[in-house]
Motif scaffolding. Structure first.
Motif, PDB file in Angstrom:
ATOM      1  N   GLY A   1       0.817  -1.200   0.000  1.00 16.00           N
ATOM      2  CA  GLY A   1       0.000   0.000   0.000  1.00 16.00           C
ATOM      3  C   GLY A   1       0.851   1.249   0.000  1.00 16.00           C
ATOM      4  O   GLY A   1       2.076   1.193  -0.165  1.00 16.00           O
TER       5      GLY A   1
ATOM      6  N   ILE B   1      -5.638   6.179   3.597  1.00 18.90           N
ATOM      7  CA  ILE B   1      -5.116   4.823   3.461  1.00 18.90           C
ATOM      8  C   ILE B   1      -3.935   4.618   4.403  1.00 18.90           C
ATOM      9  O   ILE B   1      -3.834   3.604   5.099  1.00 18.90           O
ATOM     10  CB  ILE B   1      -4.698   4.538   2.005  1.00 18.90           C
TER      11      ILE B   1
ATOM     12  N   GLU C   1      -3.350   1.897   7.435  1.00 18.66           N
ATOM     13  CA  GLU C   1      -2.166   1.031   7.462  1.00 18.66           C
ATOM     14  C   GLU C   1      -1.413   1.164   8.781  1.00 18.66           C
ATOM     15  O   GLU C   1      -1.015   0.158   9.394  1.00 18.66           O
ATOM     16  CB  GLU C   1      -1.230   1.383   6.307  1.00 18.66           C
TER      17      GLU C   1
ATOM     18  N   HIS D   1      -3.853  -2.881  -0.330  1.00 22.73           N
ATOM     19  CA  HIS D   1      -4.675  -1.666  -0.228  1.00 22.73           C
ATOM     20  C   HIS D   1      -4.628  -0.949  -1.571  1.00 22.73           C
ATOM     21  O   HIS D   1      -3.558  -0.776  -2.150  1.00 22.73           O
ATOM     22  CB  HIS D   1      -4.120  -0.719   0.844  1.00 22.73           C
TER      23      HIS D   1
ATOM     24  N   HIS E   1      -8.375  -4.526  -0.561  1.00 23.77           N
ATOM     25  CA  HIS E   1      -8.965  -3.600   0.402  1.00 23.77           C
ATOM     26  C   HIS E   1      -9.058  -2.243  -0.284  1.00 23.77           C
ATOM     27  O   HIS E   1      -8.060  -1.541  -0.429  1.00 23.77           O
ATOM     28  CB  HIS E   1      -8.037  -3.532   1.625  1.00 23.77           C
TER      29      HIS E   1
END
Length: 365
Positions: free
Chosen positions: A3, A12, A16, A69, A96
């Protein structure tokens, strides 16, 4: 976990970091950045490094599962490549998605590109959507089965204590997020793909605040913090004669963010597109009433007049009226704030990580 780099500003990255910070001992997570702050050249190097790291981990059988992600624009295409690589090694992967404007982005893609995305993403072991409405969209768009779909709203950290705001003399509205429309490297090919407007409504908010009756505005102040068109927002504030009542900060770190929310009276995010905004959930955890728009997963969390106030994107009249009400009505602010905090108790990050662990275990089983 693949990600955004942990130095990238945005929701995001916040998710994380929470996952990494609150991972239970049964999980050993290796975070691999696929995108970072900086130039396009640097990001090419970062992405190539991510590919090399992933291949090495998979070839050495050091990975049980890959958690990807992603969002719209370039993020989708980068993660599609990584998904295909993971498939080559026959390892399960979890997708995700956090894309605020994914519906609009996906609708503009050529059919052949959609076919490639479906070919890769439909092979995921699990797909995490942030809300029921997003689940329905991704399930249909990516040809996913009900067994693949999981609805898991974003996590939040609940402060142990929240301040007593009953004696606040000045009502402080706080906005956290990108200021202005979203940019990016792919803007260079807008003539090929008509990217959607990604705007959290910061300039609408400034104009609405300026349009409040002078006697009402004198009881309030406006604080905006984020990245993007910060200087343009400061110029608009000066041009509207708000320099003594409004201020714009660059992006704030988590400690500064918590201080802003602790000192705030109301949180405002008049977005045009959202997944499920972390900033809204964080504000609710600080027992703040929120003024937001019914976009993305927000209507599944916010019931207007119960734990917040919903206004339509771009409707300055509704935004002005909502701000005016919350300036003048302490009881409403207090009741909405208390209910907002109670709403997000279920999203506590500790519960979230237990749900994530169960998801991983069921995937491997």
């Amino acid at each position: 976990m693949l990600g955004a780099g942990l130095d990238v500003q945005g929701g995001i990255t916040s998710v994380e970091k929470l996952m990494l910070d609150y991972a239970p001992p049964e999980l050993r997570i290796h975070h691999v950045p696929t995108f970072a702050k900086g130039s396009a050249t640097r990001n090419v190097a970062v992405f190539l490094g991510a590919i090399a790291t992933l291949i090495q981990a998979l070839s050495r059988n050091q990975t049980d599962l890959v958690h990807i992600h992603f969002s719209d624009r370039g993020s989708t295409f980068r993660k599609l490549i990584l998904a295909f690589i993971t498939l080559c090694f026959r390892k399960p992967f979890v997708l995700h998605c956090h894309g605020a404007a994914y519906r609009e982005f996906y609708a503009q893609l050529p059919r052949v590109v959609k076919g490639l995305i479906i070919a890769g993403f439909s092979q995921c072991a699990k797909f995490i959507a942030l809300s029921e409405s997003w689940r329905d969209f991704y399930s249909k768009s990516f040809h996913l089965s009900p067994d693949q779909m999981v609805v898991l709203p974003n996590p939040v950290v609940l402060p142990a204590e929240v301040p007593d705001r009953s004696q606040q003399q000045t009502i402080t509205f706080v906005f956290l997020g990108r200021i202005g429309e979203h940019g990016g490297a792919l803007d260079a090919v807008r003539s090929v793909i008509a990217f959607p407007r990604q705007d959290k409504g910061a300039f609408d908010l400034i104009r609405a605040f300026a349009a409040l009756p002078a006697s009402v505005r004198a009881q309030a102040r406006l604080v905006l913090a984020g990245n993007g068109d910060v200087e343009q927002a400061q110029t608009l504030i000066a041009n509207l004669g708000l320099a003594d009542r409004a201020v714009v900060h660059a992006w704030v770190n988590p400690t500064q963010r918590d201080q802003l929310l602790a000192n705030a009276s109301v949180f405002v995010l008049p977005s045009y597109n959202e997944g499920l905004p972390m900033s809204m959930l964080e504000a609710m955890a600080w027992e703040l009433p929120v003024i937001v728009t019914p976009v993305g997963g927000i209507p599944e969390v916010i019931t207007s007049e119960r734990n917040g106030i919903l206004v339509q994107p771009g409707n300055l009249t509704e935004l002005i009226e909502a701000m005016k009400r919350l300036i003048q009505d302490y009881q409403l602010r207090n009741e909405l704030g208390i209910t907002a905090r109670n709403t997000v108790r279920a999203l506590d990050v500790k519960h979230y990580m237990q749900s994530m662990l169960k998801l991983y275990v069921s995937t491997l089983e």
